[in-house]
Design an enzyme around this catalytic site. Structure first.
Site, PDB file in Angstrom:
ATOM      1  N   GLU A   1     -40.918 -36.518  34.435  1.00 24.51           N
ATOM      2  CA  GLU A   1     -40.275 -35.198  34.514  1.00 24.51           C
ATOM      3  C   GLU A   1     -40.747 -34.541  35.800  1.00 24.51           C
ATOM      4  OE1 GLU A   1     -40.378 -32.559  31.094  1.00 24.51           O
ATOM      5  OE2 GLU A   1     -40.373 -34.274  29.726  1.00 24.51           O
TER       6      GLU A   1
ATOM      7  N   GLU B   1     -45.508 -35.379  26.057  1.00 26.92           N
ATOM      8  CA  GLU B   1     -46.390 -34.205  26.237  1.00 26.92           C
ATOM      9  C   GLU B   1     -47.231 -33.925  24.985  1.00 26.92           C
ATOM     10  OE1 GLU B   1     -44.195 -30.812  27.792  1.00 26.92           O
ATOM     11  OE2 GLU B   1     -44.028 -31.782  29.754  1.00 26.92           O
TER      12      GLU B   1
HETATM   13  O1  AHR Z   1     -37.543 -30.664  30.580  1.00 25.83           O
HETATM   14  C1  AHR Z   1     -37.754 -29.583  29.719  1.00 25.83           C
HETATM   15  C2  AHR Z   1     -39.017 -29.727  28.902  1.00 25.83           C
HETATM   16  O2  AHR Z   1     -40.120 -29.656  29.750  1.00 25.83           O
HETATM   17  C3  AHR Z   1     -39.194 -31.040  28.190  1.00 25.83           C
HETATM   18  O3  AHR Z   1     -38.572 -31.066  26.952  1.00 25.83           O
HETATM   19  C4  AHR Z   1     -40.674 -31.122  28.016  1.00 25.83           C
HETATM   20  O4  AHR Z   1     -41.141 -32.438  27.995  1.00 25.83           O
HETATM   21  C5  AHR Z   1     -41.225 -30.316  29.170  1.00 25.83           C
HETATM   22  O5  AHR Z   1     -42.150 -29.379  28.753  1.00 25.83           O
END
Ligand code: AHR
Length: 454
Positions: A292, A173
């Site tokens: 994610e 990110e």
């Molecule tokens: O999964 C929780 C967080 O969400 C992770 O650390 C990040 O990559 C995202 O913003």
């Protein structure tokens, strides 16, 4: 009762699922590692400190690949802190989650845990506070056979054979202002390009994922992917995507429609990646690593609100408790992944234990399944094979979905023509599995299926 129809044919396919499509994610965050998968002294812990009650549930849920060590955590992480004799490892401040990281669990423990669970490890390198050289050293430590400083260090740490890690994420990110050492698309694209070169020089067999946008609502979405892929196209196989579905608005029809926004996001990233390819007259196709995805909103906080006095070790944060609606939206998201199996070749539910997770534990106590455990287990057990291009005819509805931009603001997205029936069809071994979500809150649904060639 509403009636929907489905037409499918054994020969009309989207693509074969990659076995990495239903993976998971373990971050040094809250109680995911400490008190989650790892808890020396717990009644079920083995000699390495791995909780066997958790491992049993992990085996039952069956993720195929596991991303580690973050997440936001990785952007301030020194991988060297987590290897070698435990008593020599430093405790560090973790800037991502305002916690103290004891480093008693690190890369080798993670790989041991993956081996015991029968899961492929996926590692991320720190491109926040660190850079290409450290990323290269990390690959050397993990994958080089021996005869060099870092590969011999691995041997000295008790791992004679290389770990042979195939899948590497180039940071996390990096577009997000909350990220430790966030970057512009050009800054990140350059550093990712150079890191990728070194990492592949060290081991030519690895696969690399560049960071895409943190979400579709980021102001830089689209331009970010275009610029980053312009820099990295020749050096990566993957671009990452992240999505957390929410029901902030307590609007269930909108919540259940939100996986359709994920469909749009996937198709947009495919279009951008292919336009970068077209500019180069290249036939190469960048694949999507949806590394994610989940439902997450109740325990989501802006960065400033996360600050806890005392920098605790493994605080109970992001411990989202899921209900039935969450399981339905979650299942809808998994249907979206299947229906893009030609390009989404890898994906990780975020995360695995305690932190926005299908598995919960009590430190020192039992482990149990959350609602989202069940759809995930259905997808891992039955969602592998040839995904069919089904034609669904169903009544539709229109709605507005509140989609957080970054971690702070909320933006309204119009979602129209949402079919009440969301479906994925997977053929395997002459059989057919259908995943169906009825998004009508009031009526049951009759589904008429014309399954040709079965
Ligand atoms: O999964 C929780 C967080 O969400 C992770 O650390 C990040 O990559 C995202 O913003």
């Amino acid at each position: 009762m509403r009636t929907s129809t489905v037409l499918l044919d054994r020969d009309f396919t989207i693509g074969h699922t990659d076995k990495r499509l239903f993976g998971g994610f373990i971050e040094h965050l809250g109680r995911c590692v400490y008190g989650g998968i790892y808890e020396p002294g717990h009644p079920t812990a083995d000699a390495k400190g791995f909780r066997q009650d958790v491992m049993d549930l992990v085996r039952e849920i069956g993720p195929t690949i596991m991303r580690y060590p973050g997440g936001n955590f990785v952007s301030g992480y020194n991988w060297e802190d987590g290897v070698g004799p435990v008593e020599d490892r430093p405790a560090r401040l973790d800037y991502a989650w305002f916690s103290t990281e004891p480093n008693t669990f690190g890369t080798n423990e993670f790989i041991d845990w993956c081996k015991m669970s029968g899961i492929e490890p996926m590692l991320a390198v720190n491109l926040g506070t660190r850079g290409p050289q450290d990323a290269g050293y990390f690959v050397e430590y993990c994958n080089h056979p021996g005869g060099t400083y870092y590969s011999d260090l691995r041997k000295k740490h008790g791992y004679e054979e290389p770990h042979g890690i195939k899948f590497w994420c180039l940071g996390n990110e990096m577009d997000g202002p909350w990220q430790t050492c966030a970057k512009t698309a050009d800054e990140y694209g350059r550093i990712a390009h150079e890191a990728a070169k070194i990492m592949r020089w060290v081991d030519g067999s690895i696969e690399l994922a560049a960071c895409g946008s943190s979400g579709r609502k980021m102001a830089t979405f689209g331009a970010w992917e275009d610029t980053v892929l312009d820099h990295t196209f020749d050096h990566v196989e993957w671009i990452s995507m992240h999505t957390y579905l929410n029901n902030y608005a307590s609007d269930t029809p909108a919540f259940l429609a939100s996986p359709d926004v994920m469909d749009a996001f996937i198709e947009e990233v495919v279009a951008i990646a292919d336009s970068v390819a077209a500019r180069r007259r290249s036939k190469k196709r960048i694949m999507l690593s949806f590394d994610e995805w989940n439902v997450w909103y109740r325990t989501r906080r802006p960065r400033e609100a996360r600050i806890k006095p005392g920098w605790p070790v493994a605080p109970p944060i992001l411990e989202e408790i899921y209900n039935m609606q969450d399981a339905l939206a979650f299942g809808g998201a998994a249907i979206s992944l299947l229906n893009h199996a030609d390009r989404v070749r890898s994906a990780c539910i975020a995360q695995l234990v305690n932190v926005i997770a299908p598995i919960m534990t009590e430190t020192g106590g039992p482990a149990w399944r959350q609602t989202i455990f069940w759809p995930f287990a259905d997808f891992t057990n039955h969602g592998h094979g040839e995904v069919l291009r089904a034609r669904v005819t169903s009544d539709t509805y229109d709605t507005y979905y509140f989609d957080p931009a970054g971690m702070d603001d909320e933006v309204r997205t119009k979602v129209d023509n949402v079919p009440y029936l969301k479906l994925a069809a997977v053929a395997r071994d002459g059989g057919l599995t259908l995943f169906l979500l009825n998004r009508d809150l009031a009526e049951p649904m009759l589904v008429r299926i014309d399954a040709r060639s079965f």
